[in-house]
Design an enzyme around this catalytic site. Sequence first.
Site, short mmCIF file in Angstrom:
data_model
loop_
_atom_site.label_atom_id
_atom_site.label_comp_id
_atom_site.label_asym_id
_atom_site.label_seq_id
_atom_site.Cartn_x
_atom_site.Cartn_y
_atom_site.Cartn_z
N LYS A 28 38.78 48.11 51.27
CA LYS A 28 38.75 48.08 52.74
C LYS A 28 38.27 48.43 53.75
O LYS A 28 37.54 48.14 55.20
CB LYS A 28 39.57 47.01 53.17
CG LYS A 28 39.97 45.64 52.29
CD LYS A 28 41.09 45.11 53.08
CE LYS A 28 40.84 43.06 52.01
NZ LYS A 28 42.27 42.65 52.59
N LYS A 59 33.11 40.84 41.83
CA LYS A 59 34.14 40.16 41.93
C LYS A 59 33.00 38.51 42.81
O LYS A 59 32.76 38.96 43.45
CB LYS A 59 34.82 40.10 42.23
CG LYS A 59 35.61 40.65 43.04
CD LYS A 59 36.91 40.48 43.28
CE LYS A 59 37.30 40.39 45.11
NZ LYS A 59 38.77 40.79 45.23
N LYS A 117 34.98 36.19 49.34
CA LYS A 117 34.56 35.19 50.96
C LYS A 117 34.35 36.32 51.41
O LYS A 117 33.50 36.04 52.61
CB LYS A 117 36.15 34.45 50.99
CG LYS A 117 37.24 35.51 51.23
CD LYS A 117 38.78 35.08 51.52
CE LYS A 117 40.01 34.84 51.31
NZ LYS A 117 41.05 34.01 51.46
P1 AMP Z 1 41.97 35.78 48.39
O1 AMP Z 1 40.48 35.42 48.42
O2 AMP Z 1 42.06 37.29 48.20
O3 AMP Z 1 42.62 35.57 49.44
O4 AMP Z 1 42.76 36.20 47.06
C1 AMP Z 1 43.74 34.88 46.99
C2 AMP Z 1 43.66 34.59 45.54
O5 AMP Z 1 42.54 34.37 44.28
C3 AMP Z 1 44.55 35.81 44.22
O6 AMP Z 1 45.72 35.68 43.99
C4 AMP Z 1 43.18 36.46 44.23
O7 AMP Z 1 43.38 37.06 43.27
C5 AMP Z 1 42.59 34.97 43.74
N1 AMP Z 1 41.23 35.81 43.42
C6 AMP Z 1 40.47 36.05 44.60
N2 AMP Z 1 39.20 35.94 43.89
C7 AMP Z 1 38.62 36.43 43.05
C8 AMP Z 1 37.81 36.00 41.80
N3 AMP Z 1 36.69 36.29 42.35
N4 AMP Z 1 37.97 35.40 40.47
C9 AMP Z 1 39.28 35.51 40.06
N5 AMP Z 1 40.46 34.83 41.65
C10 AMP Z 1 40.77 35.28 42.05
#
Ligand code: AMP
Length: 345
Positions: free
Chosen positions: A117, A205, A208
């Site tokens: 980041k 991956k 967002k």
């Molecule tokens: P975040 O979008 O980083 O706030 O992640 C929220 C939750 O979604 C966390 O448990 C992440 O590990 C999961 N997560 C985010 N992106 C992915 C992805 N591409 N595949 C699987 N899990 C994800």
Amino acid sequence: MTDTTHSPRVFSGVQPTGTLHLGNYLGALRKFARLQHDHDCLFCIVDLHAITVPQEPGKLADQTRHIAAAFLAAGVEPDKALVYAQSAVPAHTELAWYFNCVARMGWLQRMTQFKDKAGKNSEAMSVGLFDYPVLQAADILAFKATHVPVGEDQKQHLELSRDIAAKFNRDFGEPAGAPDFFPLPEPLIDGPGARVMSLRDGTKKMSKSDPSDASRINLSDTPEQIAKKIRKAKTDTGGVPGEADGLEGRPDIANLVSIYAALADIPEAQVLSDHAGSQFGPFKAALAEVAVEALRPVGDLMRRYLADPDELDRIMSRSADGARALSEPVMSDVRRIIGFHGSAS
Ligand code: AMP
Ligand code: TRP
């Protein structure tokens, strides 16, 4: 679930930033809904984590409701699990401070998410962004949670939570330490959808923060948008292989097959044998149908919850009361163990 000293308790958090996508749904939200039936669960909207990078004050509360609505739309039931905003429960910040004095600089310097980041700009980042994983450890341990459903990208943060818990247990308390005071929380990562990749690049991956909206399926996308993104997903000129070894070196195809399996709730081997030899046109059409079927009820329910923000606020406020009550005995033990004046029992 293996920890025998502590009764099993599940905690997870999602930041109220950006829109939720298929990776969040499969890696986190859908697992939450499945766990609530046989576990004590807390699902937190981590707004304190969100402010480690600038947020618009006027939008934060709405974004928080948005995530609460997504949890509920994914099947989390407010009478089975607690769904609340992190900032409403002071134990998160209090325990984070104590853990700041337990965690070592070197441990945090190894965190790859901060390095990703911050990039070359780490000097200009907030201290909070660097400290982010310590707050995450506090989130989990303020409730002595033993299990944490997350996507694979959170593995390193969970290891840090375990290190902090273990060091606290060694460092503090009764003459022999407090060996089992905190559980060493385990990540629940396995299962289909732990790592959903970008539709435009199967080596990255789904995220967002990807500037291309075509790279992800948002929970708020219409069926037409979902179908279009799948139609345009990157593939190659071969067809669908009949077996897993045919996916080697083909990350884009492997990703579509894995998404199909996760959404249809069937093994990947079955997706491969059902579609062996198929061209990508028809395969993508079948995948679009599966995706639309699986996600339509989530999108519909989410819109319904968002239409009633007062009800969302009531659910979050009731849950925050519950979370505060669960954290209080843990926090009063922590204060006593550290030795603060006025906390002797
Ligand atoms: P975040 O979008 O980083 O706030 O992640 C929220 C939750 O979604 C966390 O448990 C992440 O590990 C999961 N997560 C985010 N992106 C992915 C992805 N591409 N595949 C699987 N899990 C994800
Ligand atoms: N860091 C997690 C993410 O970016 C969010 C999070 C904060 C979390 N606190 C947590 C996840 C506690 C699990 C447990 O996805």
